[in-house]
Design a protein around this motif. Structure first.
Motif, PDB file in Angstrom:
ATOM      1  N   LYS A 271       3.027  -4.690   6.202  1.00  0.00           N
ATOM      2  CA  LYS A 271       2.352  -4.913   4.913  1.00  0.00           C
ATOM      3  C   LYS A 271       0.836  -4.762   5.017  1.00  0.00           C
ATOM      4  CE  LYS A 271       5.706  -7.801   2.468  1.00  0.00           C
ATOM      5  NZ  LYS A 271       5.859  -9.143   1.840  1.00  0.00           N
ATOM      6  N   PRO A 272       0.205  -5.410   6.030  1.00  0.00           N
ATOM      7  CA  PRO A 272      -1.254  -5.192   6.138  1.00  0.00           C
ATOM      8  C   PRO A 272      -1.603  -3.708   6.295  1.00  0.00           C
ATOM      9  CG  PRO A 272      -0.554  -7.004   7.558  1.00  0.00           C
ATOM     10  CD  PRO A 272       0.693  -6.377   7.020  1.00  0.00           C
ATOM     11  N   ALA A 273      -0.767  -2.973   7.054  1.00  0.00           N
ATOM     12  CA  ALA A 273      -1.060  -1.545   7.250  1.00  0.00           C
ATOM     13  C   ALA A 273      -0.947  -0.774   5.938  1.00  0.00           C
ATOM     14  CB  ALA A 273      -0.103  -0.952   8.285  1.00  0.00           C
ATOM     15  N   LEU A 274       0.020  -1.170   5.103  1.00  0.00           N
ATOM     16  CA  LEU A 274       0.170  -0.508   3.807  1.00  0.00           C
ATOM     17  C   LEU A 274      -1.085  -0.698   2.959  1.00  0.00           C
ATOM     18  CD1 LEU A 274       3.860  -1.344   2.823  1.00  0.00           C
ATOM     19  CD2 LEU A 274       2.885   0.909   3.279  1.00  0.00           C
ATOM     20  N   LEU A 275      -1.596  -1.929   2.963  1.00  0.00           N
ATOM     21  CA  LEU A 275      -2.797  -2.202   2.154  1.00  0.00           C
ATOM     22  C   LEU A 275      -3.993  -1.448   2.722  1.00  0.00           C
ATOM     23  CD1 LEU A 275      -2.291  -5.966   1.315  1.00  0.00           C
ATOM     24  CD2 LEU A 275      -1.968  -3.969  -0.161  1.00  0.00           C
ATOM     25  N   ASP A 276      -4.087  -1.405   4.059  1.00  0.00           N
ATOM     26  CA  ASP A 276      -5.172  -0.616   4.672  1.00  0.00           C
ATOM     27  C   ASP A 276      -5.069   0.847   4.251  1.00  0.00           C
ATOM     28  OD1 ASP A 276      -6.090  -2.815   5.905  1.00  0.00           O
ATOM     29  OD2 ASP A 276      -5.416  -2.290   7.931  1.00  0.00           O
ATOM     30  N   ALA A 277      -3.849   1.374   4.321  1.00  0.00           N
ATOM     31  CA  ALA A 277      -3.654   2.789   3.985  1.00  0.00           C
ATOM     32  C   ALA A 277      -4.036   3.034   2.529  1.00  0.00           C
ATOM     33  CB  ALA A 277      -2.204   3.200   4.229  1.00  0.00           C
ATOM     34  N   PHE A 278      -3.641   2.111   1.653  1.00  0.00           N
ATOM     35  CA  PHE A 278      -4.027   2.243   0.243  1.00  0.00           C
ATOM     36  C   PHE A 278      -5.547   2.321   0.123  1.00  0.00           C
ATOM     37  CE2 PHE A 278      -5.908  -0.536  -3.005  1.00  0.00           C
ATOM     38  CZ  PHE A 278      -5.814   0.326  -4.094  1.00  0.00           C
ATOM     39  N   GLY A 279      -6.243   1.409   0.798  1.00  0.00           N
ATOM     40  CA  GLY A 279      -7.702   1.394   0.717  1.00  0.00           C
ATOM     41  C   GLY A 279      -8.302   2.679   1.245  1.00  0.00           C
ATOM     42  N   ALA A 280      -7.814   3.114   2.400  1.00  0.00           N
ATOM     43  CA  ALA A 280      -8.377   4.311   3.031  1.00  0.00           C
ATOM     44  C   ALA A 280      -8.151   5.547   2.158  1.00  0.00           C
ATOM     45  CB  ALA A 280      -7.742   4.509   4.409  1.00  0.00           C
ATOM     46  N   GLN A 281      -6.931   5.684   1.624  1.00  0.00           N
ATOM     47  CA  GLN A 281      -6.631   6.860   0.807  1.00  0.00           C
ATOM     48  C   GLN A 281      -7.482   6.869  -0.455  1.00  0.00           C
ATOM     49  OE1 GLN A 281      -5.106   9.008   2.320  1.00  0.00           O
ATOM     50  NE2 GLN A 281      -2.884   8.794   2.447  1.00  0.00           N
TER      51      GLN A 281
END
Lengths: 624, 624
Positions: free
Chosen positions: A401-411
């Protein structure tokens, strides 16, 4: 003023050529030949004047000349050059004689045709000319010529006036360098012939006899190998050496390595023999040096060297093969796990996360590392699969889940930056184009209708297109123009005011579109994962940002790449045009027309509009 | 001949317009307005004449008119139409007035500007005009107007001569249909206002009073929901209904389904509530009907309906999610295996062999089926990996090797067929082009210099390009031309002599190149597998056939797509040109120039030369 005598010669020659053409057309070869010889006109013209007719009437040619010397003279003067297009162009309006398009060289065609005719007429009489046809070929057939001389020696012809082997050899030595002839006689492996040539040469018997005697003492295959090697015919040498038995194999291996004859060598030995394995190992070593470790591995594996094969596969990230070989060995489980970890590490460096995860999961038996690799590589569904397979839902909370949120932010941040850069470049491009158009119109106004000076127009169009090649009119070969284009692109600079800034901007815009368009799959997968974990707000934002980016870029394409961009001249006529403006515009188009090869090269430098993959559906309808 | 009176009017109007423009330029709005009213000149001209100046001097306009009626007259006559480009074009040479490019509509700009000015000057005095500005907007702001009337009723203004609520409402009813006004009054949820409007209307109190009384009796949120639903404002209705408590949820669900307000609904309920789950299930059902089973599965899974989610995922080949859900349930092992087999079968149908093999191997625990799937899909290395993993080297002999030889045979035959088709099409293309060029030159010769008839040229160029669109000069929008192009491509036929045969051939050639170029990876993998199993002879043959195919196609590209293909006219001038030929050629280019929009559409139909991926290395150096 030209010297008087020279002028006369020129006039004289034109008359002579007219007469020669008449003679050749009426197949009066003898008259033509004698005249050409006297006036030193290149004899190739006899063929070049009309190749088809010459080949069809070759017997008449030989019969009329009726002289070995004259035929030899004709043969020795043969050149690839077509004298009707260089020295003796035909008069205006005469039909062009097609060259036979067999792909063969002219010299070879004429030699073969003459020889075939002479052999059918009287091989004894024309003996020396026949030898000449062998020697004159583009790749001289010295062995065949020598063979024929040898034939004369063994079976001296009985016909009166026939040429003896002695005479023939003497003639050959007159045509060909004696050392070449000696070497080629060696190449026939026929020692009688070698001795005959050696004797006729000025060579010292003390030099060649010991060598010949040594050769004679050898086993036939080894003898041929020695000769081939002496003549640097390494493929033949290897073939003969391979027939010499096992005790000569080290010598063969040496030869293979020195001359890199690996492929040839493998074909000469059976796959189940020790030699085949030794050759495979040597080849593999060579392939490793050539950075072809995977192919080295294949050779090593199939010849039964799994340990070396494993090294080769591992070093080339050919991980499936490496694992197979390791299991065949078999490697003990702890070493297999280590190998898997090593391979996975390299794959992760190459961003091949799914493959790395497979190794970590199935061979290193470390599902946690495998799942982390997948999360790291944004391979969300596969990460989730392993999480459920190994019942490690804890990782969902701690990492996924944290990685998903990071990926959302980065994208999101990435997309916003791409959009900003795109708008900046697009705005700048419009400005640059406006300035260029203004400069062009000013040019037309100032130098327009009343100034027919081509130089000026050329200048103007060179400003327009910003190229430094407008003055060159030569058609550059596709290859070199490709290289130049590449070099040219490097010169493109986004710096404001750089000469090709517009094109640099188009490249930059094209690259941004391609980059953003490529994200369809990645965004789609991220959106699905975000929705699954109830991150609807983020998913909606990302979908909106991405959709706006794509729409904005798609809408910008017709503006950045307008229709008829290649063709940006003002219309020739129109309601506001005057006779003068039409004429100016027409003259300008004429200029462009003349510069066409150049123009089309410049056009090629304009990047084509990027294709967007609108067929790749990425949007989720559950998000707005 | 025109009737006399009419002519006079026309002349008169030109003079009037000149005078009006002078008045407007000197901001004499009163004179302009009176004159226009008398002579029935469209009042929009006051704004259109110079929008920027009008907006800047709007206070002067209001002050000079100094009449509510006149301002209202101006407002009610406002139209989107720009009268300076339709009815009253400015005289030649006068500067064009730029329209404000805010993206807003003209009517809205003028209404907002006038209202803002009047409110700052005297809201009481201009009350009726202010109401008019609300009503006249492109989306009439009836609620705001009604709100202002209501305000007058609650706080009657004390200023002398101020408009009463009664008067204001009467005026509104004069502007707007009474039923519209009644409905919009309902939309304010303000029953005083509703009653006020209802009373002023001709409505029968027996009709509306029971409805209003019923509404008044409802709980506030349910009341608003009922009104919203009555007004077909379903989103608002749903919002209010969602606040009405659990007992009204079935009604809400019904509304969501009827109006497909799923996305909105999910946002109104907390994810951990029963309603959320019910909504998700309803949405999922809808998504399944829309062929969006994967997204349905995501919603079902996250709301805690794994069994339904499994169905959804399985039906959309979203196999990773399906397996995860199955393991979460958990499905018993035998059923999991069955599921895996079902999924694998579907994936094989979609040629997704690697994924199918993973399911068969890891979940159906059937390594043999998995390996066969991989062999079937030509995934050689992965097949070998599973063979070694499960120690099933027997399959190498029984299946893998025969499959490799089959694949070799199939690829070779396929490549040879592609090469044959390519050569056939290329030869035919050269012939077709030659014929077209001949036809074109004949055309030029016959009808050249002395024939200025445009029809003939148009005919000629239509023969040249083979298009049936040459006569149409209209610029077609990008969208419709795209569709047309697609339809056009369907019409292309490879039949000999078909009108666009050349283009059909180019498409066919382009497709062959793309198909063959795409095989690089597949051929590379097959070559490696063939070498590994010592099928060197086959590997060499395949490598040779493929290399020759690629080289032949690459070499043919410049011939099939020559540089400057778009631009195939004969050079305008040259050593052999005459004044007449240049003129003819020039006229022809002019024709082409005029037909440019059409030409460029035709050009777009020429397929661009395919890109070959020479960066993808596929050759093995161990083969020759």
């Amino acid at each position: 003023q030209m010297p008087r005598g020279n002028l006369e010669t020129v006039n004289h020659r034109a008359l002579v050529l007219a007469q020669l053409r008449k003679w050749l057309d009426s197949l009066r070869f003898k008259e033509a030949f004698d005249c050409m010889r006297k006036l030193r006109i290149n004899l190739n013209l006899i063929y070049d004047h009309n190749p088809k007719v010459f080949l069809e009437t070759i017997i008449a040619f030989i019969t009329q000349l009726n002289s070995i010397n004259h035929i030899n003279l004709f043969l020795t003067e043969l050149k690839e050059e077509n004298t009707t297009s260089t020295m003796y162009p035909p008069p205006e309006g005469s039909p062009v004689q097609p060259q036979p398009a067999s792909g063969m060289k002219k010299v070879d065609i004429v030699c073969d045709a003459l020889r075939s005719a002479m052999e059918s007429m009287d091989p004894n009489k024309f003996c020396l000319s026949i030898l000449t046809t062998h020697v004159k070929k583009t790749v001289p057939e010295l062995e065949i010529a020598l063979q024929k001389v040898h034939e004369l020696r063994v079976n001296p012809p009985e016909a009166p006036g026939a040429v003896s082997a002695e005479e023939a050899l003497k003639y050959l030595l007159f045509l060909v360098n004696v050392n070449d002839l000696y070497e080629h006689s060696l190449g026939t492996y026929d020692f009688d012939l070698v001795l005959m040539v050696a004797e006729k040469s000025q060579k010292d018997p003390k030099e060649y006899l010991p060598f010949l005697n040594m050769l004679k003492s050898l086993e036939p295959n080894y003898q041929r190998y020695t000769i081939d090697k002496h003549l640097k015919r390494y493929r033949k040498a290897l073939l003969h050496l391979s027939k010499c038995g096992q005790e000569h194999f080290p010598e063969a291996l040496q030869l293979v390595k020195e001359q890199k004859l690996y492929n040839e060598a493998l074909r000469l030995y059976a796959a189940d023999k020790a030699q085949y394995k030794a050759l495979s190992c040597a080849y593999a070593e060579h392939l490793m040096e050539q950075q072809q470790a995977e192919q080295a591995g294949l050779l090593l594996w199939r010849c039964g060297e799994p340990a070396s094969a494993l090294q080769a596969f591992a070093s080339s990230s050919s991980w499936r093969n490496a694992i197979c070989v390791a299991q065949q060995l078999p490697l003990p489980p702890d070493q297999l796990a280590l190998l898997a970890r090593d391979l996975a590490e390299k794959l992760i460096e190459q961003r091949r996360y799914s493959e790395a995860a497979l190794l970590l999961d199935q061979y290193a038996k470390d599902c946690e590392e495998a799942i982390l690799a997948l999360i790291n590589g944004a391979v969300w569904e596969e990460a989730l699969r392993l999480i459920y397979m190994h019942n490690r839902q804890d990782i969902t909370e701690t990492n996924l889940k944290p990685a998903l949120l990071d990926a959302f932010g980065a994208q999101t941040v990435f997309l916003e930056a791409q959009v900003a850069a795109f708008i900046r470049h697009k705005t700048r491009l419009a400005l640059v184009r406006e300035q260029k158009e203004k400069a062009r119109l000013n040019m037309l106004d100032e130098d327009g209708p009343d100034c027919p000076d081509a130089e000026l127009y050329s200048e103007a169009s060179s400003v327009m297109t910003g190229s430094k090649y407008s003055h060159s009119n030569s058609r550059i070969s596709s290859r070199s123009s490709k290289n130049r284009r590449k070099a040219e692109r490097k010169k493109l600079s986004l710096k404001e005011g750089s000469p090709m800034e517009d094109r640099a901007l188009m490249y930059a815009l094209s690259e941004i579109i391609t980059t953003v368009d490529k994200m369809r799959e990645e965004v789609h997968n991220l959106l699905k994962a975000l929705v699954l974990f109830q991150f609807d707000r983020q998913a909606e934002k990302l979908q909106l940002v991405y959709e706006e980016a794509l729409q904005m870029m798609e809408a910008a394409v017709p503006e950045v790449w307008p229709e008829g961009l290649q063709n940006n001249q003002a219309p020739l006529t129109g309601p506001n045009s005057t006779a003068n403006s039409i004429m100016a515009s027409f003259q300008q188009q004429q200029q462009q027309q003349q510069q066409k090869p150049v123009t089309s090269q410049q056009d090629a430098e304009i990047p084509p509009p990027p294709k967007m993959r609108n067929g790749v559906k990425w949007k989720l309808i559950v998000l707005k």
